[in-house]
Scaffold this motif. Sequence first.
Motif, short mmCIF file in Angstrom:
data_model
loop_
_atom_site.label_atom_id
_atom_site.label_comp_id
_atom_site.label_asym_id
_atom_site.label_seq_id
_atom_site.Cartn_x
_atom_site.Cartn_y
_atom_site.Cartn_z
N LEU A 174 0.84 -1.20 0.00
CA LEU A 174 0.00 0.00 0.00
C LEU A 174 0.88 1.25 0.00
N GLN A 175 1.95 1.23 0.76
CA GLN A 175 2.89 2.34 0.78
C GLN A 175 3.55 2.53 -0.57
N GLU A 176 3.86 1.42 -1.23
CA GLU A 176 4.47 1.51 -2.57
C GLU A 176 3.49 2.15 -3.55
N ALA A 177 2.21 1.79 -3.44
CA ALA A 177 1.19 2.40 -4.31
C ALA A 177 1.11 3.90 -4.06
N LEU A 178 1.19 4.31 -2.80
CA LEU A 178 1.16 5.73 -2.47
C LEU A 178 2.35 6.46 -3.08
N GLU A 179 3.54 5.86 -3.00
CA GLU A 179 4.73 6.50 -3.57
C GLU A 179 4.60 6.65 -5.09
N LEU A 180 4.04 5.64 -5.75
CA LEU A 180 3.83 5.73 -7.20
C LEU A 180 2.83 6.83 -7.53
N LEU A 181 1.78 6.93 -6.74
CA LEU A 181 0.78 7.97 -6.99
C LEU A 181 1.37 9.36 -6.74
N LYS A 182 2.23 9.46 -5.73
CA LYS A 182 2.85 10.75 -5.44
C LYS A 182 3.66 11.25 -6.64
N LEU A 183 4.29 10.35 -7.36
CA LEU A 183 5.02 10.75 -8.58
C LEU A 183 4.05 11.33 -9.61
N VAL A 184 2.86 10.72 -9.72
CA VAL A 184 1.85 11.24 -10.64
C VAL A 184 1.44 12.65 -10.25
N ILE A 185 1.14 12.82 -8.96
CA ILE A 185 0.65 14.12 -8.47
C ILE A 185 1.72 15.20 -8.60
N ASP A 186 2.95 14.84 -8.26
CA ASP A 186 4.03 15.82 -8.38
C ASP A 186 4.19 16.27 -9.83
N ALA A 187 4.08 15.33 -10.77
CA ALA A 187 4.20 15.68 -12.20
C ALA A 187 3.05 16.57 -12.64
N ILE A 188 1.85 16.29 -12.13
CA ILE A 188 0.70 17.15 -12.46
C ILE A 188 0.95 18.58 -11.98
N LEU A 189 1.42 18.72 -10.76
CA LEU A 189 1.55 20.05 -10.16
C LEU A 189 2.70 20.87 -10.72
N ILE A 190 3.65 20.22 -11.40
CA ILE A 190 4.70 20.99 -12.09
C ILE A 190 4.44 21.00 -13.60
N ARG A 191 3.24 20.57 -13.98
CA ARG A 191 2.75 20.60 -15.36
C ARG A 191 3.62 19.77 -16.32
N LYS A 192 4.12 18.66 -15.84
CA LYS A 192 4.85 17.72 -16.69
C LYS A 192 3.86 16.65 -17.13
N SER A 193 3.10 16.94 -18.17
CA SER A 193 1.98 16.09 -18.55
C SER A 193 2.42 14.71 -19.03
N GLN A 194 3.50 14.64 -19.80
CA GLN A 194 3.95 13.33 -20.29
C GLN A 194 4.46 12.46 -19.15
N GLN A 195 5.16 13.09 -18.19
CA GLN A 195 5.61 12.34 -17.02
C GLN A 195 4.43 11.82 -16.21
N ALA A 196 3.41 12.66 -16.05
CA ALA A 196 2.22 12.26 -15.29
C ALA A 196 1.58 11.04 -15.93
N THR A 197 1.51 11.03 -17.26
CA THR A 197 0.93 9.90 -17.98
C THR A 197 1.74 8.63 -17.75
N LEU A 198 3.05 8.73 -17.86
CA LEU A 198 3.91 7.56 -17.68
C LEU A 198 3.85 7.04 -16.25
N PHE A 199 3.84 7.95 -15.28
CA PHE A 199 3.76 7.52 -13.89
C PHE A 199 2.41 6.88 -13.58
N MET A 200 1.34 7.38 -14.21
CA MET A 200 0.03 6.77 -14.02
C MET A 200 0.01 5.35 -14.58
N GLU A 201 0.70 5.13 -15.69
CA GLU A 201 0.81 3.78 -16.23
C GLU A 201 1.52 2.86 -15.23
N ASP A 202 2.57 3.37 -14.59
CA ASP A 202 3.27 2.58 -13.57
C ASP A 202 2.34 2.25 -12.40
N PHE A 203 1.56 3.23 -11.98
CA PHE A 203 0.62 3.03 -10.87
C PHE A 203 -0.40 1.94 -11.23
#
Length: 231
Positions: A174-203
């Motif tokens: 569960l903690q690992e899932a949270l860390e993966l999601l945090k990468l998605v959220i961080d990418a969203i908030l710095i407007r790195k859209s392609q990174q957000a997409t890739l991190f969401m695929e990992d999640f």
Amino acid sequence: MHSEEVDSLSEQIAKHISEQIISGELVEGERIQELRIAKELDVSRGSVREALLLLERTHLIEIYPRRGAIVSEMSAQQVRALFDTSALLLGQIVQRMSETWRNHEAEAIQQMMNHLVEQVKQGNTEKFYDGIFQFLSGQQDMVGNPYLMKFYKELLPSLRRSYFLTLNTSRRELQEALELLKLVIDAILIRKSQQATLFMEDFCRHLRNLVLESLTRMKQIELAWARRSRR
């Protein structure tokens, strides 16, 4: 039945049946008993049939001529197909969020993350995943694509059914899932859209693997019980 203003009677009935399928009260291959549901909820069979037509769109049931509504199978192949599709849709959703969020929306995203951190501390797997997927389903304004959101919302019940299998997952996972999601959220908030997409695929891949592991264990238990009952 108590309704929310936005839900019709048939939608309420569909939600009731979907919760029974998601929780495993109704199992794959089981026929939906229209009369039982109608009596249980004190509604007409016509309303139940309308609800089943709605529920068919979520892929939780299949409707066959002369057989009625049957709870859909959950196989490894179907789980993979579900998460392949979900990853595509969610990738598009977080990409749009990255490109369009405003200050008050960024604050809501951070509040959601704080809520998820608390759920992980409590070991509440169901509320953790519910918090993620329900939050994303409410971002119509940021996404600005009603077709995309419609397809995603129709997949949500099947997603819930799949991650319901993971409720006994370890705190580490569960903690690992949270860390993966945090990468998605961080990418969203710095407007790195392609990174957000890739991190969401990992999640999605991580959750898919947890579901497949849980599904394998469940099938093994069912097989063991079936063998024992034949002795």
